[in-house]
Write an enzyme that holds these catalytic residues in place. Structure first.
Site, PDB file in Angstrom:
ATOM      1  CD  GLU A 175      -2.915   1.078   2.349  1.00 39.76           C
ATOM      2  OE1 GLU A 175      -3.998   1.652   2.241  1.00 39.76           O
ATOM      3  OE2 GLU A 175      -2.533   0.525   3.399  1.00 39.76           O
TER       4      GLU A 175
ATOM      5  CG  ASP B 189      -6.533  -0.314   6.532  1.00 40.81           C
ATOM      6  OD1 ASP B 189      -5.338  -0.650   6.476  1.00 40.81           O
ATOM      7  OD2 ASP B 189      -6.930   0.846   6.334  1.00 40.81           O
TER       8      ASP B 189
ATOM      9  CG  HIS C 257      -4.097   5.759   0.129  1.00 47.30           C
ATOM     10  ND1 HIS C 257      -4.129   6.559   1.251  1.00 47.30           N
ATOM     11  CD2 HIS C 257      -4.235   4.485   0.564  1.00 47.30           C
ATOM     12  CE1 HIS C 257      -4.280   5.797   2.331  1.00 47.30           C
ATOM     13  NE2 HIS C 257      -4.356   4.528   1.941  1.00 47.30           N
TER      14      HIS C 257
ATOM     15  CG  HIS D 108     -12.442   2.943   8.149  1.00 44.15           C
ATOM     16  ND1 HIS D 108     -12.085   2.424   9.374  1.00 44.15           N
ATOM     17  CD2 HIS D 108     -11.303   3.412   7.589  1.00 44.15           C
ATOM     18  CE1 HIS D 108     -10.779   2.555   9.540  1.00 44.15           C
ATOM     19  NE2 HIS D 108     -10.286   3.162   8.472  1.00 44.15           N
TER      20      HIS D 108
ATOM     21  CG  ASN E 207     -12.631   4.887   4.338  1.00 37.39           C
ATOM     22  OD1 ASN E 207     -13.215   3.817   4.367  1.00 37.39           O
ATOM     23  ND2 ASN E 207     -13.036   5.925   5.053  1.00 37.39           N
TER      24      ASN E 207
ATOM     25  CG  ASP F 270     -14.056   0.331  11.315  1.00 41.29           C
ATOM     26  OD1 ASP F 270     -14.834   0.915  10.541  1.00 41.29           O
ATOM     27  OD2 ASP F 270     -12.915   0.769  11.597  1.00 41.29           O
TER      28      ASP F 270
ATOM     29  CG  HIS G  45      -9.024   1.748   2.305  1.00 46.42           C
ATOM     30  ND1 HIS G  45      -8.818   2.872   1.521  1.00 46.42           N
ATOM     31  CD2 HIS G  45      -7.843   1.528   2.951  1.00 46.42           C
ATOM     32  CE1 HIS G  45      -7.593   3.306   1.684  1.00 46.42           C
ATOM     33  NE2 HIS G  45      -6.979   2.508   2.544  1.00 46.42           N
TER      34      HIS G  45
ATOM     35  CG  HIS H 106       0.296   5.727   3.329  1.00 51.03           C
ATOM     36  ND1 HIS H 106       0.957   4.562   2.978  1.00 51.03           N
ATOM     37  CD2 HIS H 106      -0.996   5.389   3.528  1.00 51.03           C
ATOM     38  CE1 HIS H 106       0.079   3.562   2.960  1.00 51.03           C
ATOM     39  NE2 HIS H 106      -1.109   4.038   3.291  1.00 51.03           N
TER      40      HIS H 106
ATOM     41  NE  ARG I 181     -22.653  20.117 -10.530  1.00 47.66           N
ATOM     42  CZ  ARG I 181     -23.476  20.509  -9.546  1.00 47.66           C
ATOM     43  NH1 ARG I 181     -24.761  20.173  -9.603  1.00 47.66           N
ATOM     44  NH2 ARG I 181     -23.026  21.214  -8.530  1.00 47.66           N
TER      45      ARG I 181
END
Length: 380
Positions: A126, A269, A192, A247, A216, A244, A213, A138, A224
Site C-alpha cells: 500500500e 486494514d 489513496h 470508516h 476512504n 468497523d 478501502h 502514509h 457531477r
C-alpha cells in the site's frame, strides 16, 4: 490434533447457500464431502446450534497483537498472523505502508519467506505510489511516482510473493504501472487516489481490478464528479470495505453490497492495536494514537486522520450482519470467498469438496468458538 472426520452443525455456509442443518467430512487437511440434512453416519463432532463458515481471508492487514508487518521480521509477522488466526482469519496478506524504498525492499524480502512456507498468503504494497492529496496515514515525504524500475525492484524483492499493489493511477506513470503490475500477475488496486472518473476508467481498462478501502482516502463521490468511487461502483472490479462503524456508515455498506453483488470484499486494514489495548503505536514510520479502539495519526489533538483500524474479521462479520443487516451468506462471501477469488487462492475461501479444511465455528452471536486451519484445531 486433527479435527474429527464428520462434523454436524445447525448451519454450514457454502458459497451458494446456507445448509440448515449441515454436515461436512474432513479427510486429513481437506474437505471431502459437504451435505445438508441428516449426516451419513453418527458424527464425530456435533457442533449443535453453531454456524460453520469458511476461514476468513484478509487481503489488507498491517498488524495485530501489538506487532506490525512493517518491521519486516518473521517474529513480528507471526505474532500478527497468530493474533488474527484466533479471530478466524486463516489466510492473510501482509500489507506494508509507505516507507523508504530500501526499507520496503528489506521488509518484502523477509516476508516473502513466510509466503513461501504458507504462513502468509502474499504481500500487499500500500504505497509508495499514492496521491499526496489522499495520503492518509502514509508519510508524505516517502511518497513517489511509479517508475518502471522502482516497481520492478519491489516485485523482484518478493520473487512472486507480492500479490497486490495499491496505487493512485493519476500519478505520472500510473497507468503504465497498472499495466506493468497486471502483466506480472499482480493485482493492481486503485486507492489513496484523487483520480477523476475518466482516469479511473482508464486504469480499469488497463487492468486494475480492485478498489482499496472504497470511499476512504479517495476523491469523494459527487453527482457531477463521480470520481473513482463512481467508476469502481459501475465496473466489474472488486471493492474493499472496512466494516468497523468508523470508516463507513452501515447504510453505505448496504448500498455497496446491493450495487456490487459478489464483488464486495471485507478487509480489516488492521494495525498493531488489533487484539491489543489502546495506546501509542507505530504504523511504518508514522506515530499512531489508539483511543477507544480508534486509530488516528498522533497530532496531539485526538482528531488526526484515521490510521487503519483495530478491527478483526470476526468483528467485521458481526457488524455487517447485526448492525448493517446484511445477509449472512453475502457477508461470509465477502469475508472469505470473494477475497480468495480476487487473489486466485483456489485452495481456500469456501466450504466445498477439495478445498483446504479452514473452518470457523460461530455461536448464535457470531462470536468465534473454534478455529480450524488445514483440518487442525488452532483455537477453541
Amino acid at each position: 490434533m486433527l479435527v474429527a472426520d464428520l462434523l454436524t452443525s445447525a448451519q454450514v455456509v457454502t458459497p451458494e447457500r446456507v445448509l440448515a442443518p449441515g454436515w461436512l467430512l474432513v479427510d486429513g487437511d481437506r474437505i471431502a464431502e459437504v451435505g445438508e440434512g441428516a449426516p451419513p453416519r453418527s458424527p464425530d463432532l456435533d457442533l449443535d446450534a453453531a454456524t460453520v463458515v469458511p476461514g476468513f481471508v484478509d487481503l489488507h492487514v498491517h498488524g495485530g497483537g501489538g506487532a506490525s508487518f512493517d518491521t519486516g521480521t518473521a517474529d513480528s509477522a507471526l505474532t500478527v498472523a497468530d493474533a488474527h488466526l484466533a479471530h478466524g482469519t486463516t489466510s492473510m496478506a501482509a500489507s506494508l505502508v509507505t516507507d523508504t524504498h530500501d526499507r520496503m525492499i528489506d521488509a518484502v524480502r523477509e516476508l516473502a519467506e513466510l509466503v513461501r512456507d504458507g504462513r502468509l498468503a502474499g504481500v500487499h504494497l500500500e504505497g509508495p505510489w499514492l496521491s499526496p492529496r489522499r495520503s492518509g496515514a502514509h508519510q508524505p515525504g516517502s511518497l513517489s511516482v511509479p517508475d518502471p524500475a522502482s516497481v520492478e525492484s519491489l516485485l523482484a524483492a518478493g520473487d512472486g510473493a507480492v500479490r497486490m499493489v495499491t496505487l493512485a493511477p493519476e500519478l505520472p506513470g500510473g497507468i503504465d504501472a497498472v499495466r506493468q503490475l497486471t502483466n506480472a500477475g499482480v493485482v493492481a488496486a486503485i486507492g489513496h487516489t484523487d483520480a477523476t472518473y475518466d482516469v479511473t476508467r482508464e486504469a480499469l481498462d488497463a487492468g486494475a481490478r480492485l478498489g482499496t478501502h472504497l470511499f476512504n482516502a479517495m476523491r469523494p463521490l459527487h453527482h457531477r464528479d463521480p470520481g473513482p468511487v463512481g467508476a469502481l461502483l459501475e465496473s466489474s472490479a472488486d471493492v474493499e470495505l472496512i466494516a468497523d462503524g468508523v470508516h463507513l456508515h452501515p447504510a453505505v455498506l448496504r448500498t455497496v453490497f446491493a450495487a456490487k453483488p459478489g464483488h464486495c470484499i471485507l478487509v480489516t486494514d488492521a494495525m498493531a492495536a488489533a487484539g491489543a489495548p489502546d495506546g501509542d503505536y507505530q504504523l511504518g514510520p508514522m506515530a499512531i494514537e489508539v483511543r477507544d479502539g480508534v486509530a488516528r495519526l498522533a497530532d496531539g489533538t485526538g482528531n488526526g486522520a484515521i490510521a487503519g483500524s483495530t478491527l478483526t474479521m470476526d468483528a467485521a462479520v458481526r457488524y455487517a450482519v447485526r448492525t448493517a443487516g446484511l445477509p449472512l451468506l453475502d457477508v461470509v462471501h465477502a469475508a472469505s470467498t470473494a477475497p480468495a477469488r480476487a487473489w486466485g487462492l483456489c485452495d481456500v475461501g469456501a466450504i466445498e469438496p477439495g478445498r483446504r479444511a479452514d473452518l470457523v465455528v460461530l455461536d448464535a452471536d457470531l462470536d468465534v468458538v473454534r478455529v480450524m486451519r488445514a483440518g487442525t484445531c488452532v483455537s477453541r
